[in-house]
Design a protein around this motif. Structure first.
Motif, PDB file in Angstrom:
ATOM      1  N   LYS A 260       1.514  -4.977 -18.586  1.00 59.17           N
ATOM      2  CA  LYS A 260       2.509  -4.550 -17.605  1.00 59.17           C
ATOM      3  C   LYS A 260       1.876  -3.855 -16.405  1.00 59.17           C
ATOM      4  N   ASP A 261       0.545  -3.789 -16.383  1.00 62.41           N
ATOM      5  CA  ASP A 261      -0.171  -3.136 -15.290  1.00 62.41           C
ATOM      6  C   ASP A 261      -0.536  -4.156 -14.217  1.00 62.41           C
ATOM      7  N   LEU A 262      -0.233  -3.813 -12.978  1.00 57.55           N
ATOM      8  CA  LEU A 262      -0.583  -4.650 -11.836  1.00 57.55           C
ATOM      9  C   LEU A 262      -1.397  -3.791 -10.874  1.00 57.55           C
ATOM     10  N   THR A 263      -2.634  -4.199 -10.639  1.00 53.77           N
ATOM     11  CA  THR A 263      -3.510  -3.475  -9.715  1.00 53.77           C
ATOM     12  C   THR A 263      -3.628  -4.282  -8.438  1.00 53.77           C
ATOM     13  N   VAL A 264      -3.334  -3.635  -7.326  1.00 50.91           N
ATOM     14  CA  VAL A 264      -3.415  -4.256  -6.013  1.00 50.91           C
ATOM     15  C   VAL A 264      -4.665  -3.726  -5.326  1.00 50.91           C
ATOM     16  N   GLY A 265      -5.512  -4.643  -4.888  1.00 50.48           N
ATOM     17  CA  GLY A 265      -6.750  -4.248  -4.243  1.00 50.48           C
ATOM     18  C   GLY A 265      -6.644  -4.302  -2.727  1.00 50.48           C
ATOM     19  N   PHE A 266      -7.305  -3.351  -2.091  1.00 49.52           N
ATOM     20  CA  PHE A 266      -7.408  -3.285  -0.638  1.00 49.52           C
ATOM     21  C   PHE A 266      -8.886  -3.279  -0.271  1.00 49.52           C
ATOM     22  N   PRO A 267      -9.254  -3.868   0.868  1.00 48.15           N
ATOM     23  CA  PRO A 267     -10.636  -3.731   1.338  1.00 48.15           C
ATOM     24  C   PRO A 267     -10.949  -2.251   1.572  1.00 48.15           C
ATOM     25  N   THR A 268     -12.215  -1.883   1.482  1.00 46.80           N
ATOM     26  CA  THR A 268     -12.577  -0.475   1.678  1.00 46.80           C
ATOM     27  C   THR A 268     -12.216   0.022   3.074  1.00 46.80           C
ATOM     28  N   SER A 269     -12.089  -0.883   4.021  1.00 44.63           N
ATOM     29  CA  SER A 269     -11.718  -0.492   5.381  1.00 44.63           C
ATOM     30  C   SER A 269     -10.218  -0.206   5.514  1.00 44.63           C
TER      31      SER A 269
ATOM     32  N   GLY B 295      11.139 -10.626 -12.405  1.00 41.36           N
ATOM     33  CA  GLY B 295      11.983 -10.273 -13.535  1.00 41.36           C
ATOM     34  C   GLY B 295      11.316  -9.303 -14.493  1.00 41.36           C
ATOM     35  N   ARG B 296      10.171  -8.781 -14.129  1.00 42.12           N
ATOM     36  CA  ARG B 296       9.432  -7.834 -14.976  1.00 42.12           C
ATOM     37  C   ARG B 296       9.268  -6.511 -14.250  1.00 42.12           C
ATOM     38  N   ARG B 297       9.133  -5.441 -15.029  1.00 45.95           N
ATOM     39  CA  ARG B 297       8.802  -4.125 -14.480  1.00 45.95           C
ATOM     40  C   ARG B 297       7.287  -3.948 -14.575  1.00 45.95           C
ATOM     41  N   TRP B 298       6.693  -3.536 -13.483  1.00 48.96           N
ATOM     42  CA  TRP B 298       5.242  -3.381 -13.413  1.00 48.96           C
ATOM     43  C   TRP B 298       4.858  -1.921 -13.233  1.00 48.96           C
ATOM     44  N   ARG B 299       3.723  -1.532 -13.795  1.00 53.30           N
ATOM     45  CA  ARG B 299       3.103  -0.237 -13.492  1.00 53.30           C
ATOM     46  C   ARG B 299       2.057  -0.539 -12.426  1.00 53.30           C
TER      47      ARG B 299
END
Length: 100
Positions: A5-14, A40-44
């Motif tokens: 249920k974990d969703l990690t969103v990545g960003f460039p270091t800039s 339809g899902r709950r994400w952390r």
């Protein structure tokens, strides 16, 4: 990255500023609700800066260069989602009889 249920969103270091904006509780709630509507899902949600995204962010393909179809295709691929077609609303019987 998705793990259970974990969703990690990545960003460039800039993009540290954009990451901080995404982490704002109000913005996090908006993204969480939008993802729930789409999947339809709950994400952390969690956000992180990732060096490997630095090269990808240096080209000219910013968010404004994607078409709506490309965004939908990317969401579907990244989230292993499917697009649910919206069914047209039925015409009320009274309107159909009157020719409206």
């Amino acid at each position: 990255m998705v793990s259970g249920k974990d969703l990690t969103v990545g960003f460039p270091t800039s993009a540290a500023f954009l990451k901080r904006q995404a982490e704002d509780p109000a913005n996090r709630a908006i993204v969480t609700e939008a993802l729930h509507e789409i999947t339809g899902r709950r994400w952390r949600l969690s956000y992180e800066l990732r060096e490997e995204l630095d090269d990808a962010s240096s080209d000219d393909s910013g968010p404004g260069t994607y078409t709506e179809e490309e965004w939908v295709a990317r969401f579907k691929a990244e989230l292993d989602a499917e697009e649910v077609p919206v069914e047209p609303e039925p015409v009320p019987a009274q309107s159909a009889e009157k020719g409206e």
